[in-house]
Design an enzyme around this catalytic site. Structure first.
Site, PDB file in Angstrom:
ATOM      1  N   LYS A  85      44.728  40.149  29.737  1.00  0.00           N
ATOM      2  CA  LYS A  85      45.884  38.933  29.326  1.00  0.00           C
ATOM      3  C   LYS A  85      44.949  37.895  28.364  1.00  0.00           C
ATOM      4  O   LYS A  85      45.426  37.505  27.470  1.00  0.00           O
ATOM      5  CB  LYS A  85      46.404  38.395  30.555  1.00  0.00           C
ATOM      6  CG  LYS A  85      47.203  37.416  30.050  1.00  0.00           C
ATOM      7  CD  LYS A  85      48.595  37.268  31.038  1.00  0.00           C
ATOM      8  CE  LYS A  85      47.959  36.419  32.291  1.00  0.00           C
ATOM      9  NZ  LYS A  85      49.046  35.611  33.107  1.00  0.00           N
ATOM     10  N   ARG A 144      44.461  35.438  22.844  1.00  0.00           N
ATOM     11  CA  ARG A 144      43.422  35.010  21.967  1.00  0.00           C
ATOM     12  C   ARG A 144      43.618  35.886  20.758  1.00  0.00           C
ATOM     13  O   ARG A 144      43.243  35.278  19.721  1.00  0.00           O
ATOM     14  CB  ARG A 144      41.784  34.867  22.610  1.00  0.00           C
ATOM     15  CG  ARG A 144      41.891  33.707  23.576  1.00  0.00           C
ATOM     16  CD  ARG A 144      40.657  33.741  24.549  1.00  0.00           C
ATOM     17  NE  ARG A 144      40.420  32.889  25.307  1.00  0.00           N
ATOM     18  CZ  ARG A 144      40.950  32.461  26.383  1.00  0.00           C
ATOM     19  NH1 ARG A 144      42.005  33.074  26.992  1.00  0.00           N
ATOM     20  NH2 ARG A 144      40.730  31.372  27.140  1.00  0.00           N
ATOM     21  N   ARG A 183      53.137  22.122  35.691  1.00  0.00           N
ATOM     22  CA  ARG A 183      51.874  22.089  35.649  1.00  0.00           C
ATOM     23  C   ARG A 183      50.950  21.046  34.661  1.00  0.00           C
ATOM     24  O   ARG A 183      51.521  20.577  33.783  1.00  0.00           O
ATOM     25  CB  ARG A 183      51.416  23.496  35.171  1.00  0.00           C
ATOM     26  CG  ARG A 183      51.865  24.729  35.850  1.00  0.00           C
ATOM     27  CD  ARG A 183      51.533  26.016  35.320  1.00  0.00           C
ATOM     28  NE  ARG A 183      50.097  26.222  35.334  1.00  0.00           N
ATOM     29  CZ  ARG A 183      49.384  27.581  35.253  1.00  0.00           C
ATOM     30  NH1 ARG A 183      50.340  28.396  34.734  1.00  0.00           N
ATOM     31  NH2 ARG A 183      48.203  27.708  35.339  1.00  0.00           N
ATOM     32  N   ASP A 239      41.166  33.105  39.313  1.00  0.00           N
ATOM     33  CA  ASP A 239      42.489  33.812  39.269  1.00  0.00           C
ATOM     34  C   ASP A 239      42.754  34.907  40.316  1.00  0.00           C
ATOM     35  O   ASP A 239      43.820  35.362  40.669  1.00  0.00           O
ATOM     36  CB  ASP A 239      42.777  34.404  38.039  1.00  0.00           C
ATOM     37  CG  ASP A 239      43.129  33.513  36.784  1.00  0.00           C
ATOM     38  OD1 ASP A 239      43.677  32.359  37.209  1.00  0.00           O
ATOM     39  OD2 ASP A 239      43.040  33.492  35.827  1.00  0.00           O
ATOM     40  N   LYS A 294      47.772  26.163  39.765  1.00  0.00           N
ATOM     41  CA  LYS A 294      48.258  27.239  39.081  1.00  0.00           C
ATOM     42  C   LYS A 294      49.604  27.216  39.117  1.00  0.00           C
ATOM     43  O   LYS A 294      50.552  26.251  39.391  1.00  0.00           O
ATOM     44  CB  LYS A 294      47.505  28.388  39.719  1.00  0.00           C
ATOM     45  CG  LYS A 294      46.030  28.252  39.531  1.00  0.00           C
ATOM     46  CD  LYS A 294      45.471  28.728  38.318  1.00  0.00           C
ATOM     47  CE  LYS A 294      44.246  28.795  38.077  1.00  0.00           C
ATOM     48  NZ  LYS A 294      43.785  29.251  36.852  1.00  0.00           N
TER      49      LYS A 294
END
Length: 434
Positions: free
Chosen positions: A22, A27, A122, A314, A341
């Site tokens: 991901k 990017r 967030r 993560d 998160k």
């Protein structure tokens, strides 16, 4: 809202390829869009987060064609993006909003970045403050989305020490630094994933990385290139843990990204006694790749080294499942970042583990988990709209003698749209119920 109903699996076997990384997928769209020429991407992750980034750049006038996991981008150059006609909706993607905040702060037009309820909670001060120091004009209610960015600002370079280990902040400032006058330098106190630096080099942009400092000079150009996206190690982690805790398992995960800034999950599981072997190691498109073979193991509790925390940030929800099946106590500290998160992953995982009869103690910056037997719960596991929570508790079913029910699993599509299909292919028992 869909739910998972997951039940015990004794034998896990087979060879599978999980979807594309991901972080790299995000990017590749961003840099391909502002490069000169045609960028071709294979293995692009077809999850909602990555597609949100792709659609945002289409809204800004970039010609992007996608056929499944193959993407062709006709880059518009550093100054070719156009003002979108409406706010850019980035769904649940924290990576998209933080990285694009840096890139869009340097454009000539105004933009608004928005997202779903989870994204709107967030914290964005961590990128707003340094971008403001560079000359950007960016605001959000209580420093949270939606973010309003006023274009036409002249950005100046910045030397900035990251207050927390965050590749998103680093990447945000590097993308802003592409447009700034002078040299932008980011100082890290802990190693974070370096996909942005690697990919910038792939697009022909000079980036210096020495002794925890990453720097680049602004106002250069990016040249289009071809990108092959390797399999996502964060998605692979669910199967690494599933195989490690299963009674009988021997699985292989094909062509997984083993970038050294991402392999904390492998290091942690090995410290716990996991049987993980890397095979056919190679380099593809500037990233290290390997096939990962995982067999059953008797795990033990450990104190997780602080140096590995940012390299596995993560993956901790599913690491907590491994700890629940390990002999003894596993202690995690120095992971306050987990509280901001998609959910407060420390508290949400602790609540779920408690409902499964696993003793745990919540710490301000981590958790202590005592391994044991899962016990039949009286309630449904609450995912709090967090894809990694949903998948982690689905993995717990491998060692459960009863069905585990997990609510609100729709967000699994943000990062791993074929999770259930691949899980069942190797012998797990997960049903998605609407």
């Amino acid at each position: 809202m869909a739910s998972f109903v997951a039940s015990k699996s004794k034998n896990l076997e087979g060879s599978i390829k999980v979807p594309g990384d991901k972080s790299i997928s995000h990017r590749s769209i961003m840099l391909g869009s502002i490069a000169n020429g045609e960028t071709r991407i294979s293995g692009f992750l077809q999850g909602e987060d990555s597609l949100a980034t792709l659609n945002a750049f289409k809204e800004m006038g970039v010609n992007i064609k996608r056929s499944g996991s193959n993407v062709i981008i006709n880059g518009v150059g550093m100054h070719g993006l156009k003002e979108p006609l409406k706010p850019l909706d980035l769904g649940n993607s924290g990576t998209s909003i933080r990285l694009m905040a840096g890139l869009l702060s340097a454009q000539s037009f105004n933009t608004e970045l928005t997202g779903d309820d989870s994204l709107s909670k967030r914290p964005m001060a961590r990128v707003i403050e340094p971008l403001t120091q560079m000359g950007a004009k960016i605001t959000g209610p209580d420093s949270k989305p939606p973010l309003s960015i006023i274009g036409g600002q002249k950005l100046s370079s910045l030397t900035y020490t990251l207050p927390v280990a965050s590749a998103q902040i680093k990447s945000c400032l590097l993308l802003a630094g592409l447009y700034a006058e002078g040299e932008t330098c980011i100082i890290e106190n802990a190693v974070t994933r370096d996909h942005t630096e690697r990919m910038l080099k792939g697009f022909g942009y000079k980036v210096n990385s020495v002794n925890g400092m990453v720097s680049l000079s602004g106002q250069g150009e990016l040249k289009a290139c071809n990108i092959e996206v390797p399999s996502d190690i964060s998605s692979s982690a669910f199967f690494m843990v599933a195989a490690s805790i299963a009674e009988n398992a021997d699985i292989t995960l094909q062509a997984v990204n083993i970038n050294p800034t991402r392999t904390g999950v492998i290091d942690i599981l090995r410290l716990m006694g996991a049987n993980i072997n890397l095979q056919n190691e190679r380099e593809e498109a500037g990233e290290l790749v390997a096939d990962i073979r995982v067999c059953s193991a008797n795990l033990k509790g450990i104190e997780i080294p602080h140096s590995l925390v940012p390299l596995a940030i993560d993956e901790f929800p599913v690491i907590f499942i491994a700890a629940s099946c390990a002999k003894g106590v596993t202690v995690l500290t120095g992971a306050r970042e987990l509280r901001v998160k998609e959910s407060d992953r420390i508290q949400v995982m602790a609540d779920g583990l408690t409902s499964l009869g696993i003793d745990n103690i919540v710490l301000e910056d981590g958790i202590e988990i005592t391994g044991g037997q899962f016990k039949r719960q009286d309630s449904i596991i609450k995912s709090h709209h967090d894809h990694r929570i949903s998948m982690a508790f689905a993995v717990a079913s491998v060692r459960s003698n009863f069905e585990i029910n997990i609510d609100d699993v729709d967000n699994v599509k943000t990062s791993f749209p074929n999770f259930v299909e691949l899980a069942n292919q190797i012998g797990m028992n997960i049903n998605e119920v609407n």
